[in-house]
Write a protein that holds these residues in place. Structure first.
Motif, PDB file in Angstrom:
ATOM      1  N   THR A  52       0.810  -1.225   0.000  1.00 14.92           N
ATOM      2  CA  THR A  52       0.000   0.000   0.000  1.00 14.92           C
ATOM      3  C   THR A  52       0.842   1.273   0.000  1.00 14.92           C
ATOM      4  O   THR A  52       0.433   2.256  -0.606  1.00 14.92           O
ATOM      5  N   PHE A  53       2.008   1.295   0.662  1.00  9.29           N
ATOM      6  CA  PHE A  53       2.808   2.523   0.636  1.00  9.29           C
ATOM      7  C   PHE A  53       4.261   2.214   0.939  1.00  9.29           C
ATOM      8  O   PHE A  53       4.619   1.106   1.357  1.00  9.29           O
ATOM      9  N   TYR A  75       0.939   8.035  -6.869  1.00  7.60           N
ATOM     10  CA  TYR A  75       0.840   9.349  -6.237  1.00  7.60           C
ATOM     11  C   TYR A  75       2.102   9.571  -5.416  1.00  7.60           C
ATOM     12  O   TYR A  75       2.623   8.633  -4.819  1.00  7.60           O
ATOM     13  N   LYS A 111      -0.888  10.948  -9.836  1.00  2.58           N
ATOM     14  CA  LYS A 111      -0.447  10.110 -10.950  1.00  2.58           C
ATOM     15  C   LYS A 111      -0.667  10.840 -12.264  1.00  2.58           C
ATOM     16  O   LYS A 111      -1.565  11.694 -12.369  1.00  2.58           O
ATOM     17  N   ALA A 130       5.588   7.244  -2.182  1.00  5.51           N
ATOM     18  CA  ALA A 130       5.173   7.113  -3.579  1.00  5.51           C
ATOM     19  C   ALA A 130       4.470   5.773  -3.729  1.00  5.51           C
ATOM     20  O   ALA A 130       5.096   4.720  -3.608  1.00  5.51           O
ATOM     21  N   ALA A 131       3.167   5.823  -3.984  1.00  9.11           N
ATOM     22  CA  ALA A 131       2.381   4.597  -4.055  1.00  9.11           C
ATOM     23  C   ALA A 131       1.063   4.881  -4.747  1.00  9.11           C
ATOM     24  O   ALA A 131       0.644   6.037  -4.875  1.00  9.11           O
ATOM     25  N   GLY A 132       0.425   3.828  -5.169  1.00  9.57           N
ATOM     26  CA  GLY A 132      -0.876   3.938  -5.800  1.00  9.57           C
ATOM     27  C   GLY A 132      -1.529   2.575  -5.819  1.00  9.57           C
ATOM     28  O   GLY A 132      -0.983   1.607  -5.261  1.00  9.57           O
ATOM     29  N   PRO A 133      -2.691   2.490  -6.452  1.00 10.68           N
ATOM     30  CA  PRO A 133      -3.415   1.207  -6.464  1.00 10.68           C
ATOM     31  C   PRO A 133      -2.598   0.072  -7.067  1.00 10.68           C
ATOM     32  O   PRO A 133      -2.805  -1.097  -6.732  1.00 10.68           O
TER      33      PRO A 133
END
Lengths: 186, 186
Positions: A52-53, A75, A111, A130-133
């Motif tokens: 998740t992150f 993101y 994003k 920095a992470a996203g689905p």
């Protein structure tokens, strides 16, 4: 007491490879990588958070604007803990923004938004998430650059061989935009 | 230039309510809440990240250990940017850990691990990220405590009415553990 682990990324790391284990990392002791003139230090990534992150820092010398890029599925947070960093971002409608961030200031890049930054004081530090689905991509820095045991900035910039730009960034949700131009004043 | 937005949480916020918009927040200008003696400041949350992560700070006075709790579905980062904070964590096998964290130090608390902290210097600041596969829960602080426009710590502690502990924490993936004891030295 300091515990070190063998992980898929380092023979000695302070980040446990298995999910669900509490851990502590002293300042600067995360998994480190050099890319161009900067030092990236990872403190947590997808393996620790069910993808998740992540959590990392970036330190670099006062210098030029880094190459513009975007992340199709990621993101990104820029939180300044020392020095001064100028963040450039373009939204998905083409509007460009530029802001000088100093200690305690925060910038958010969604994003697909082209972005870049310029470190404007020596000994600046950025905290990044920095992470996203689609997951997290904290191993980009050592995949394109080089893992290091050093604690400081690279003595000479770590410049990847040109052919590596054709494959490595895409594998980490990074899209370089070599023709992108910043029309903002800075 | 400062842009303010009306959001579901504030009539004036620096965090845009809609997904996909780049934004900047100056130090201390995120969405603020008081809970007990602490000030929590949100800079990003689920609405900005497709529910993958959030980003907030916590500031508090030197004081007592906060109430022990766990998060059934949330991983949590403690990154210290000022002062000193003692973090207490228990793993899922019952082993307890305690560590004094100071500026630049990092602690990671997996889901389901009981934890607490004690701020050991005035003007300490923790940067937090708390998220998991089930989403993010950054509005817990103002839901159990109180939203505020102030920039400083609460003048008097914001203590929720007892009956609110029965519903609000569960809605934000917080499980208080009133009978939990720390057997560590500190």
């Amino acid at each position: 007491m300091t515990i070190e682990y063998a992980t898929p990324y380092r023979s000695r790391s302070h980040i446990p490879p298995d999910l669900g284990r509490p851990y502590f990392v002293e300042k600067g002791q995360g998994d480190r990588a050099h890319l161009f003139g900067d030092l990236f230090t990872i403190y947590a990534g997808g393996e620790q958070t069910e993808n998740t992150f992540n959590f990392f820092t970036c330190e670099g010398p006062k210098g030029d604007v880094i190459p513009s890029h975007s992340h199709p599925d990621t993101y990104e947070v820029f939180y300044i803990t020392a020095g001064a960093v100028r963040l450039f971002v373009e939204d998905t409608e083409g509007e460009q923004y530029e802001r000088l961030l100093t200690t305690g200031d925060f910038g958010f890049v969604p994003k697909n938004c082209p972005h870049a930054y310029r470190i404007e004081r020596h000994h600046s530090q950025i905290v990044g998430v920095a992470a996203g689905p689609g997951g997290t991509f904290e191993r980009f820095f050592e995949s394109l650059g080089a893992a290091t045991l050093d604690h400081g900035l690279p003595r000479t910039p770590v410049v990847p061989e040109p052919h590596r730009f054709g494959t490595v960034p895409q594998e980490h949700d990074v899209l370089f935009l070599p023709d992108h131009r910043w029309r903002t004043a800075g």
